[in-house]
Scaffold this motif. Structure first.
Motif, PDB file in Angstrom:
ATOM      1  N   ILE A 231       0.839  -1.204   0.000  1.00 18.56           N
ATOM      2  CA  ILE A 231       0.000   0.000   0.000  1.00 18.56           C
ATOM      3  C   ILE A 231       0.873   1.252   0.000  1.00 18.56           C
ATOM      4  O   ILE A 231       0.639   2.184  -0.779  1.00 18.56           O
ATOM      5  CB  ILE A 231      -0.930  -0.023   1.235  1.00 18.56           C
ATOM      6  CG1 ILE A 231      -1.986  -1.118   1.086  1.00 18.56           C
ATOM      7  CG2 ILE A 231      -1.573   1.324   1.467  1.00 18.56           C
ATOM      8  CD1 ILE A 231      -3.060  -0.835   0.082  1.00 18.56           C
ATOM      9  N   VAL A 232       1.882   1.267   0.873  1.00 19.31           N
ATOM     10  CA  VAL A 232       2.734   2.452   0.993  1.00 19.31           C
ATOM     11  C   VAL A 232       3.470   2.708  -0.330  1.00 19.31           C
ATOM     12  O   VAL A 232       3.456   3.816  -0.866  1.00 19.31           O
ATOM     13  CB  VAL A 232       3.730   2.271   2.155  1.00 19.31           C
ATOM     14  CG1 VAL A 232       4.841   3.295   2.075  1.00 19.31           C
ATOM     15  CG2 VAL A 232       3.018   2.389   3.477  1.00 19.31           C
ATOM     16  N   VAL A 233       4.087   1.650  -0.874  1.00 24.25           N
ATOM     17  CA  VAL A 233       4.883   1.834  -2.089  1.00 24.25           C
ATOM     18  C   VAL A 233       3.996   2.229  -3.267  1.00 24.25           C
ATOM     19  O   VAL A 233       4.282   3.175  -4.006  1.00 24.25           O
ATOM     20  CB  VAL A 233       5.678   0.538  -2.402  1.00 24.25           C
ATOM     21  CG1 VAL A 233       6.380   0.664  -3.733  1.00 24.25           C
ATOM     22  CG2 VAL A 233       6.686   0.266  -1.301  1.00 24.25           C
ATOM     23  N   SER A 234       2.861   1.520  -3.430  1.00 25.50           N
ATOM     24  CA  SER A 234       1.988   1.852  -4.558  1.00 25.50           C
ATOM     25  C   SER A 234       1.438   3.260  -4.408  1.00 25.50           C
ATOM     26  O   SER A 234       1.354   4.007  -5.385  1.00 25.50           O
ATOM     27  CB  SER A 234       0.817   0.887  -4.658  1.00 25.50           C
ATOM     28  OG  SER A 234       1.193  -0.390  -4.347  1.00 25.50           O
ATOM     29  N   GLY A 235       1.039   3.620  -3.194  1.00 25.29           N
ATOM     30  CA  GLY A 235       0.498   4.956  -2.973  1.00 25.29           C
ATOM     31  C   GLY A 235       1.495   6.021  -3.381  1.00 25.29           C
ATOM     32  O   GLY A 235       1.162   6.991  -4.075  1.00 25.29           O
ATOM     33  N   LEU A 236       2.740   5.819  -2.956  1.00 24.60           N
ATOM     34  CA  LEU A 236       3.795   6.780  -3.275  1.00 24.60           C
ATOM     35  C   LEU A 236       3.936   6.938  -4.794  1.00 24.60           C
ATOM     36  O   LEU A 236       3.950   8.049  -5.331  1.00 24.60           O
ATOM     37  CB  LEU A 236       5.102   6.282  -2.667  1.00 24.60           C
ATOM     38  CG  LEU A 236       6.229   7.291  -2.550  1.00 24.60           C
ATOM     39  CD1 LEU A 236       5.823   8.410  -1.610  1.00 24.60           C
ATOM     40  CD2 LEU A 236       7.488   6.615  -2.040  1.00 24.60           C
ATOM     41  N   PHE A 237       3.983   5.807  -5.505  1.00 21.50           N
ATOM     42  CA  PHE A 237       4.190   5.876  -6.956  1.00 21.50           C
ATOM     43  C   PHE A 237       2.983   6.464  -7.672  1.00 21.50           C
ATOM     44  O   PHE A 237       3.141   7.276  -8.593  1.00 21.50           O
ATOM     45  CB  PHE A 237       4.533   4.487  -7.508  1.00 21.50           C
ATOM     46  CG  PHE A 237       5.978   4.144  -7.321  1.00 21.50           C
ATOM     47  CD1 PHE A 237       6.960   4.948  -7.906  1.00 21.50           C
ATOM     48  CD2 PHE A 237       6.369   3.067  -6.562  1.00 21.50           C
ATOM     49  CE1 PHE A 237       8.302   4.647  -7.720  1.00 21.50           C
ATOM     50  CE2 PHE A 237       7.707   2.778  -6.366  1.00 21.50           C
ATOM     51  CZ  PHE A 237       8.673   3.565  -6.950  1.00 21.50           C
ATOM     52  N   VAL A 238       1.786   6.061  -7.248  1.00 17.57           N
ATOM     53  CA  VAL A 238       0.582   6.615  -7.886  1.00 17.57           C
ATOM     54  C   VAL A 238       0.561   8.132  -7.714  1.00 17.57           C
ATOM     55  O   VAL A 238       0.299   8.885  -8.655  1.00 17.57           O
ATOM     56  CB  VAL A 238      -0.687   5.958  -7.294  1.00 17.57           C
ATOM     57  CG1 VAL A 238      -1.926   6.743  -7.696  1.00 17.57           C
ATOM     58  CG2 VAL A 238      -0.813   4.533  -7.770  1.00 17.57           C
ATOM     59  N   GLY A 239       0.897   8.597  -6.499  1.00 20.36           N
ATOM     60  CA  GLY A 239       0.925  10.039  -6.255  1.00 20.36           C
ATOM     61  C   GLY A 239       1.968  10.728  -7.116  1.00 20.36           C
ATOM     62  O   GLY A 239       1.727  11.819  -7.664  1.00 20.36           O
TER      63      GLY A 239
ATOM     64  N   ILE B 165      -3.907   5.559   4.436  1.00 17.59           N
ATOM     65  CA  ILE B 165      -2.445   5.552   4.312  1.00 17.59           C
ATOM     66  C   ILE B 165      -2.054   5.696   2.843  1.00 17.59           C
ATOM     67  O   ILE B 165      -1.128   6.444   2.491  1.00 17.59           O
ATOM     68  CB  ILE B 165      -1.862   4.252   4.923  1.00 17.59           C
ATOM     69  CG1 ILE B 165      -2.084   4.250   6.439  1.00 17.59           C
ATOM     70  CG2 ILE B 165      -0.385   4.120   4.614  1.00 17.59           C
ATOM     71  CD1 ILE B 165      -1.793   2.937   7.105  1.00 17.59           C
ATOM     72  N   PHE B 166      -2.791   5.012   1.971  1.00 21.41           N
ATOM     73  CA  PHE B 166      -2.529   5.116   0.525  1.00 21.41           C
ATOM     74  C   PHE B 166      -2.663   6.569   0.071  1.00 21.41           C
ATOM     75  O   PHE B 166      -1.784   7.093  -0.616  1.00 21.41           O
ATOM     76  CB  PHE B 166      -3.530   4.221  -0.226  1.00 21.41           C
ATOM     77  CG  PHE B 166      -3.277   4.125  -1.700  1.00 21.41           C
ATOM     78  CD1 PHE B 166      -2.529   3.088  -2.216  1.00 21.41           C
ATOM     79  CD2 PHE B 166      -3.791   5.067  -2.574  1.00 21.41           C
ATOM     80  CE1 PHE B 166      -2.299   2.985  -3.570  1.00 21.41           C
ATOM     81  CE2 PHE B 166      -3.568   4.978  -3.928  1.00 21.41           C
ATOM     82  CZ  PHE B 166      -2.811   3.935  -4.427  1.00 21.41           C
ATOM     83  N   SER B 167      -3.741   7.234   0.476  1.00 22.01           N
ATOM     84  CA  SER B 167      -3.967   8.616   0.049  1.00 22.01           C
ATOM     85  C   SER B 167      -2.865   9.538   0.559  1.00 22.01           C
ATOM     86  O   SER B 167      -2.353  10.386  -0.181  1.00 22.01           O
ATOM     87  CB  SER B 167      -5.322   9.110   0.543  1.00 22.01           C
ATOM     88  OG  SER B 167      -6.350   8.379  -0.052  1.00 22.01           O
ATOM     89  N   VAL B 168      -2.509   9.357   1.829  1.00 22.14           N
ATOM     90  CA  VAL B 168      -1.477  10.237   2.396  1.00 22.14           C
ATOM     91  C   VAL B 168      -0.153  10.021   1.667  1.00 22.14           C
ATOM     92  O   VAL B 168       0.541  10.981   1.306  1.00 22.14           O
ATOM     93  CB  VAL B 168      -1.319   9.964   3.908  1.00 22.14           C
ATOM     94  CG1 VAL B 168      -0.065  10.631   4.437  1.00 22.14           C
ATOM     95  CG2 VAL B 168      -2.526  10.475   4.647  1.00 22.14           C
ATOM     96  N   MET B 169       0.193   8.759   1.419  1.00 27.19           N
ATOM     97  CA  MET B 169       1.438   8.495   0.696  1.00 27.19           C
ATOM     98  C   MET B 169       1.375   9.087  -0.706  1.00 27.19           C
ATOM     99  O   MET B 169       2.372   9.593  -1.235  1.00 27.19           O
ATOM    100  CB  MET B 169       1.698   6.983   0.606  1.00 27.19           C
ATOM    101  CG  MET B 169       2.101   6.313   1.895  1.00 27.19           C
ATOM    102  SD  MET B 169       3.347   7.189   2.824  1.00 27.19           S
ATOM    103  CE  MET B 169       4.737   7.053   1.713  1.00 27.19           C
ATOM    104  N   GLY B 170       0.185   9.025  -1.339  1.00 30.36           N
ATOM    105  CA  GLY B 170       0.028   9.595  -2.665  1.00 30.36           C
ATOM    106  C   GLY B 170       0.219  11.095  -2.665  1.00 30.36           C
ATOM    107  O   GLY B 170       0.933  11.650  -3.516  1.00 30.36           O
ATOM    108  N   VAL B 171      -0.397  11.767  -1.700  1.00 31.67           N
ATOM    109  CA  VAL B 171      -0.229  13.224  -1.613  1.00 31.67           C
ATOM    110  C   VAL B 171       1.246  13.552  -1.396  1.00 31.67           C
ATOM    111  O   VAL B 171       1.797  14.469  -2.019  1.00 31.67           O
ATOM    112  CB  VAL B 171      -1.099  13.800  -0.472  1.00 31.67           C
ATOM    113  CG1 VAL B 171      -0.741  15.249  -0.202  1.00 31.67           C
ATOM    114  CG2 VAL B 171      -2.563  13.672  -0.830  1.00 31.67           C
ATOM    115  N   PHE B 172       1.888  12.755  -0.536  1.00 31.20           N
ATOM    116  CA  PHE B 172       3.307  12.979  -0.287  1.00 31.20           C
ATOM    117  C   PHE B 172       4.118  12.758  -1.566  1.00 31.20           C
ATOM    118  O   PHE B 172       5.027  13.538  -1.880  1.00 31.20           O
ATOM    119  CB  PHE B 172       3.782  12.032   0.829  1.00 31.20           C
ATOM    120  CG  PHE B 172       5.240  12.152   1.118  1.00 31.20           C
ATOM    121  CD1 PHE B 172       5.747  13.303   1.688  1.00 31.20           C
ATOM    122  CD2 PHE B 172       6.109  11.109   0.808  1.00 31.20           C
ATOM    123  CE1 PHE B 172       7.098  13.414   1.937  1.00 31.20           C
ATOM    124  CE2 PHE B 172       7.458  11.216   1.058  1.00 31.20           C
ATOM    125  CZ  PHE B 172       7.957  12.377   1.632  1.00 31.20           C
ATOM    126  N   GLY B 173       3.758  11.707  -2.334  1.00 29.52           N
ATOM    127  CA  GLY B 173       4.448  11.445  -3.593  1.00 29.52           C
ATOM    128  C   GLY B 173       4.268  12.598  -4.569  1.00 29.52           C
ATOM    129  O   GLY B 173       5.225  13.028  -5.234  1.00 29.52           O
TER     130      GLY B 173
END
Lengths: 270, 265, 155
Positions: free
Chosen positions: B62-70, B164-172
């Protein structure tokens, strides 16, 4: 030996749809005995165990356990009844996500409020009875087939049941494990005053330990008797089964039209 | 060949009846799980154990995918928005698409393939090795002891994972646009904050992920419990879990979106 | 009750999830600016709202102080009744001027509040009397052309 009957099976019929599995089974099992149910593969032995355990409903007839008709009980009463039964599945059916210790402790934790220290003592006692006290910390996937079955045996005697059913306990074991399991079944039955039903097709091993044998073939009881009677029996089916003969009442060939006809040898001359 | 036509129509009819039948069985099973949830709530330890397997072990993906999607959203959004000179709105784009849609949906899809398939395989294997039958013979209800804790753990983890996915995406997105490309940090955050509404966007995204959690885990436990007790049966059930829950997630997302954002901008 | 490392991981997981939800609410969604539980509602009649939507921001001096919660068409006055929910920390005088403005050339439309000088403040359920409608591009161009024509005529 007391003659008090623990299990009474009366005119039991069971069928899957139109296919009759059991036809008019009549049995009576006294307390404190080891009873074997033998028969070829697919003769309905395991179905009989399921009917005794109440996981399936008979088409007609009944199974009486300790005076109660099993299939007439409601869910709660059935669950209460099952606490008096143990069942050893073919390959043990240990819970793969729990250690040996937790497997044996499972029922104690589910059904009793015993303190953890007492559970520990009880579990180690049960494991000691099957000779695996030293293996209590192992996971099921670290056990050999024979050890797994011994752990499962320890688990099924966890709450000191009145009856243990063994579903093919000898399948796939080496000769040493085989006689270990066989002797354990006999010893535990005598020591704990339980009754054991052993469903098996391993004739020689089971005849050494049981008190009484039922043969089931095609859904009916083909023969019954003590091991001595069975060994000396001249009934063709029993003789074939006990001595493992290839052909007899149970034919080698699956029913078919004549060999010649199948190979088109007759038609050519017709 | 009228015979062939008849038989193919019969085949279709048979399949339809079969799936409606299965749906009925699944619904009854679902209600049964809810009714027998008392044990898992009383012994919350059982749920915590499953939370570890469904939630904690899904964290990495979740963390890694979220980061990349963002990061991709930030990059693509920047490319398009800069043509209109409004690259500072990239924060809005990233945050809104994540919070409203991508967070709940992609997290649920990943959850279905990571945790859902694992739940199905585990329950199916327990069935195939007679562990469930053994439990029943020990007078312990497998639905209460095995199925319900897994169901609740899945339902609880899903909203957390989506958040967590959304937050990581925003961060990405922040990383790519602000740190690498050099969009103004202040306008990135302020445009995002003025555009994202708590009730309409974040709460609705949260509600969506709750629905997805229930749908995915309900499908996963049912497929596992209903799997034929063989190796092929379990592997087929695992595949069905991923396919069915992916379709259900996307369909459900459409329905929920239509309900939530109907008539609103 | 026995404690295991698994419990620690699950605890960490739940804490991470809650923190993520809080970041979404506070940092991304900016929940602290607009809290619906501490708000009051005012209305205003506008001749033309242009592209104003429900949930559009209400700003005072550029700062978001509330949101548009409802837009209705009045059959009595044939104009639009816009309901706004404002944060109760921000109070405005009774003669405040509400106008529909556009952020940037093509940006979203919002309501700008320009405070007046009255001593009495707006209360919950009050109505803003002074409103200014949205700029509609066609009207703007029309007025421009009209002005130009008038100028050309005067020459």
């Amino acid at each position: 030996m007391t003659a008090e009957t623990l299990i009474e099976v009366n005119d039991l019929n069971f069928s899957y749809g139109a296919r009759a599995i059991l036809k008019g089974i009549q049995m009576s099992m006294p307390r404190g005995q080891v009873v074997a149910i033998m028969g070829g593969s697919g003769s309905g032995k395991t179905t009989l165990l399921k009917l005794i355990g109440g996981t399936i409903q008979p088409t007609s007839g009944y199974v009486k356990f300790a005076g109660e008709v099993v299939h007439e009980l409601n869910r709660d009463a059935l669950f209460k009844l099952r606490r008096k039964m143990g069942m050893l599945f073919q390959f043990g059916a240990l819970f793969t996500d729990l250690s040996v210790f937790d497997n044996v402790a499972f029922q104690m934790r589910e059904h009793t409020n015993l303190p953890e220290s007492m559970i520990r003592d009880l579990v180690l006692m049960k494991l000691h009875a099957v000779g695996l006290r030293g293996a209590h910390h192992l996971m099921p996937n670290e056990l050999s087939g024979g050890m797994a079955r011994r752990v499962a045996l320890a688990r099924s005697i966890a709450l000191d049941p009145m009856l243990i059913m063994y579903d093919e306990p000898f399948t796939g074991l080496d000769p040493i494990s085989l006689s270990v399991i066989g002797n354990l079944i006999r010893r535990l039955t005598d020591a704990l005053g339980m009754t054991s039903i052993v469903v098996t097709h391993d004739v020689q091993e089971s005849l050494k330990i049981v008190d009484y044998v039922y043969f089931i073939a095609d859904g009916v009881i083909a023969a019954e008797g003590t091991p001595k009677e069975v060994r000396e029996s001249i009934a063709p089916f029993v003789h074939q089964f006990v001595h493992g003969e290839e052909d007899g009442p149970v034919p080698f060939h699956y029913p078919a039209q004549t060999y010649k006809k199948d190979l088109n040898l007759e038609d050519n001359f017709a | 060949m009228p015979n062939r036509i008849v038989s193919s129509i019969q085949n279709i009819g048979h399949r339809v009846i079969e799936s409606v039948w299965r749906l009925g069985v699944a619904s009854r099973f679902f209600i049964l799980v809810l009714l027998k949830s008392g044990t898992s709530l009383r012994r919350f330890n059982l749920v915590i154990r499953e939370l570890y397997f469904t939630g904690v072990l899904s964290l990495i993906i979740i963390v890694v995918s979220g980061l990349f999607v963002g990061m991709v959203l930030g990059l693509q959004g920047y490319e398009t928005l800069q043509k209109y000179g409004s690259e500072s709105a990239v924060g809005t784009l990233v945050a809104l698409s994540l919070v409203r849609e991508l967070g709940p949906v992609v997290a649920a899809l990943l959850f279905a393939s990571r945790a859902g398939s694992a739940i199905t395989a585990e329950i199916g294997l327990m069935k195939a090795t007679e562990q469930l039958a053994a439990m029943g013979m020990m007078a312990v209800d497998p639905i209460a002891r095995v199925v319900a804790p897994r169901f609740w753990a899945g339902v609880i983890s899903m909203p957390f994972l989506a958040a967590i996915f959304s937050v990581m995406g925003v961060f990405g997105g922040y990383l790519v646009t602000v740190v690498f490309i050099g969009v103004d940090e202040g306008s990135f955050w302020s445009q995002m904050q003025s555009a994202v509404d708590f009730r309409f966007d974040i709460l609705n995204g949260f509600i969506k992920s709750c629905f997805f959690g229930v749908a995915v885990t309900a499908i996963a436990v049912f497929e596992g419990y209903d799997a034929p007790p063989t190796a092929e049966g379990v592997s087929g059930a695992t595949t069905r879990t991923v396919v069915t829950s992916s379709l259900v997630i996307l369909g459900l997302d459409f329905i929920l979106t239509a309900f939530m954002f109907r008539g609103v901008s | 009750m026995q404690r295991t490392t698994m419990d620690l991981w699950v605890g960490l997981f739940v804490v991470t999830g809650i923190i993520a939800l809080m970041i979404l609410s506070l940092k991304v969604g900016n929940l602290n600016v607009y809290n619906p539980s501490h708000s009051y509602v005012i209305t205003g009649n506008f001749e033309n709202i242009g592209g104003l939507k429900v949930r559009a921001p209400v700003k005072g001096a550029g700062v978001v102080v509330g949101r548009v919660t409802d837009i209705q068409f009045s059959t009595q006055t044939y104009d639009a009744i816009v309901t706004m929910s404002l944060d109760s920390r921000f109070t405005f005088p009774k003669d405040t001027f509400a106008s529909i403005l556009t952020s940037g050339l093509l940006g979203e439309q919002y309501i700008g509040l320009a405070a007046g000088g009255d001593d009495v403040m707006l209360k919950d359920g009050d109505k803003v009397m002074k409103t200014n409608s949205a700029m509609v591009l066609e009207e703007l161009i029309g007025r421009f052309l009209f002005d130009k024509a008038a100028k050309d005529d005067s020459l």
